[in-house]
Write an enzyme that holds these catalytic residues in place. Structure first.
Site, PDB file in Angstrom:
ATOM      1  N   ARG A   1      44.095  39.146  43.865  1.00  0.00           N
ATOM      2  CA  ARG A   1      45.144  40.033  43.372  1.00  0.00           C
ATOM      3  C   ARG A   1      44.993  40.405  41.904  1.00  0.00           C
ATOM      4  NH1 ARG A   1      46.707  37.620  47.554  1.00  0.00           N
ATOM      5  NH2 ARG A   1      45.534  35.960  46.592  1.00  0.00           N
ATOM      6  N   THR A   2      44.796  39.410  41.067  1.00  0.00           N
ATOM      7  CA  THR A   2      44.838  39.685  39.628  1.00  0.00           C
ATOM      8  C   THR A   2      43.697  40.619  39.240  1.00  0.00           C
ATOM      9  OG1 THR A   2      45.718  37.467  39.380  1.00  0.00           O
ATOM     10  CG2 THR A   2      45.077  38.603  37.360  1.00  0.00           C
TER      11      THR A   2
ATOM     12  N   LYS B   1      24.082  30.459  31.248  1.00  0.00           N
ATOM     13  CA  LYS B   1      22.990  29.962  30.383  1.00  0.00           C
ATOM     14  C   LYS B   1      23.536  29.153  29.214  1.00  0.00           C
ATOM     15  CE  LYS B   1      21.001  34.502  31.115  1.00  0.00           C
ATOM     16  NZ  LYS B   1      20.866  35.758  30.374  1.00  0.00           N
TER      17      LYS B   1
ATOM     18  N   ARG C   1      39.949  35.700  33.125  1.00  0.00           N
ATOM     19  CA  ARG C   1      40.426  34.485  33.809  1.00  0.00           C
ATOM     20  C   ARG C   1      39.381  33.407  33.600  1.00  0.00           C
ATOM     21  NH1 ARG C   1      42.782  33.956  39.834  1.00  0.00           N
ATOM     22  NH2 ARG C   1      44.551  34.783  38.660  1.00  0.00           N
TER      23      ARG C   1
ATOM     24  N   HIS D   1      49.729  31.961  33.203  1.00  0.00           N
ATOM     25  CA  HIS D   1      49.340  33.186  33.905  1.00  0.00           C
ATOM     26  C   HIS D   1      50.408  34.228  33.530  1.00  0.00           C
ATOM     27  CE1 HIS D   1      47.612  35.845  36.693  1.00  0.00           C
ATOM     28  NE2 HIS D   1      47.541  35.100  37.773  1.00  0.00           N
TER      29      HIS D   1
HETATM   30  N1   CP Z   1      48.491  35.381  42.099  1.00  0.00           N
HETATM   31  C1   CP Z   1      47.194  35.319  41.729  1.00  0.00           C
HETATM   32  O1   CP Z   1      46.837  35.024  40.580  1.00  0.00           O
HETATM   33  O2   CP Z   1      46.326  35.603  42.750  1.00  0.00           O
HETATM   34  P1   CP Z   1      44.741  35.657  42.617  1.00  0.00           P
HETATM   35  O3   CP Z   1      44.280  34.247  42.303  1.00  0.00           O
HETATM   36  O4   CP Z   1      44.247  36.162  43.951  1.00  0.00           O
HETATM   37  O5   CP Z   1      44.400  36.578  41.489  1.00  0.00           O
END
Ligand code: CP
Length: 315
Positions: free
Chosen positions: A57-58, A87, A108, A136
């Protein structure tokens, strides 16, 4: 430079602005004319997406959000393997280089504080798309946008935050945003080895936000306006010193028919997704199941965020 690193950095006025922008994105996404208008709005900007951990999703909602605004996207869905991190390159060095190529970076990472480290060397906005067991923040933006959209308010809510509260980062961010609004009460429901961290409880204490903890969801479901369920973060349990073993899903914390029977008609069930077994699929057709609507809202909220950051763009 405006970075997006933690949920607590936002003011309620900024959130109101983002909600308005997200509504605009939703509205304009409905028609081809609107889609073309949006597509012309930030043509010429470039976004880098660096995902050192898996995501559906993100990453995709950020990438589609950017493309819907005319922002072009380059990046990698597996930076741990396909970037020079494999590396041994540091986050700081990679970020310095990518910041020279792109106008914004979505990142991320599995390590807490990775986005902050990136931000410390970046002259373009870094957007934290999840850092380890830390935060998050953009998930919390779409979560509060969803609550507002579904229930019409962000104050005086009874919120149940449930599941793996120790290793899940979404609830950590969400409750910090809820703490900005008066009259909210949070009940943390989890097995004792997955309780919410003391740092977040201390933050709630400082903000005078009332909360309680229990292992029995059936004691509290009837009063809930929002039930926010989360997945057991099995992949993190072995990686954190002193962590509980990967216990999988405890049936006491699964939402099924018995839980639905206890819930108010007006309550909503949320989940950041991915869902594994902690919400039975029979719940999906209940009108109170808001989690797929929530995931769609992620697109509009991330469009709103990119739009706001692009408006402040000065290159
Ligand atoms: N909600 C969320 O962060 O989903 P993903 O890990 O699929 O990005």
């Amino acid at each position: 430079v405006k970075h997006v690193l933690t949920a607590r950095q936002f003011e309620t006025a900024e959130l109101d602005d983002l909600f308005k922008r997200a509504d605009y994105m939703r509205e304009n996404s409905r028609t081809l004319t609107g889609r073309r208008r949006l597509m012309a709005s930030h043509n010429g900007l470039l976004l880098a997406t660096m995902f050192y951990e898996p995501s559906t999703r993100t990453r995709l909602s950020f990438e589609f959000a950017a493309e819907r605004l005319g922002i072009r996207v380059r990046g990698t869905e597996n930076a741990a393997e396909f970037s020079s991190a494999a590396k041994g390159e540091t986050i700081e060095d990679s970020t310095r280089v990518i910041a020279g190529y792109a106008d914004m970076i979505v990142m991320r990472h599995k390590e807490n504080g990775a986005a902050e480290r990136a931000a410390s060397v970046s002259d373009v906005p870094i957007i934290n798309a999840g850092d380890g067991t830390g935060e998050h923040p953009t998930q919390s933006l779409l979560d509060v946008y969803t609550i507002k959209h579904e229930l019409g308010r962000l104050d005086s809510l009874e919120v149940i935050a449930m599941g793996d509260l120790k290793y899940g980062r979404t609830v950590r961010s969400l409750v910090q945003v809820l703490a900005m609004y008066p009259g909210n009460h949070v009940t943390f429901v989890s097995p004792k080895e997955m309780r919410m961290g003391d740092d977040i409880k201390q933050y709630l204490d400082e903000r005078k936000v009332k909360y309680s903890e229990t292992e029995d969801m059936y004691k509290v479901l009837a009063k809930a306006d929002v039930v926010y369920q989360t997945r057991v973060q099995k992949e993190r349990h072995g990686a954190v010193k002193g962590a509980a073993p990967a216990t999988g899903q405890d049936p006491r914390f699964v939402i099924g028919q018995k839980a639905l029977d206890k819930l108010k008609e007006t309550a909503i069930i949320m989940h950041p997704l991915p869902r594994v077994t902690e919400i039975e699929t029979l719940v999906d057709t209940d009108p109170r199941a808001a989690y797929f609507r929530q995931a769609e809202n992620g697109l509009y909220m991330r469009m709103a965020l990119l739009d706001a950051l692009a408006d402040g763009h000065s290159r």
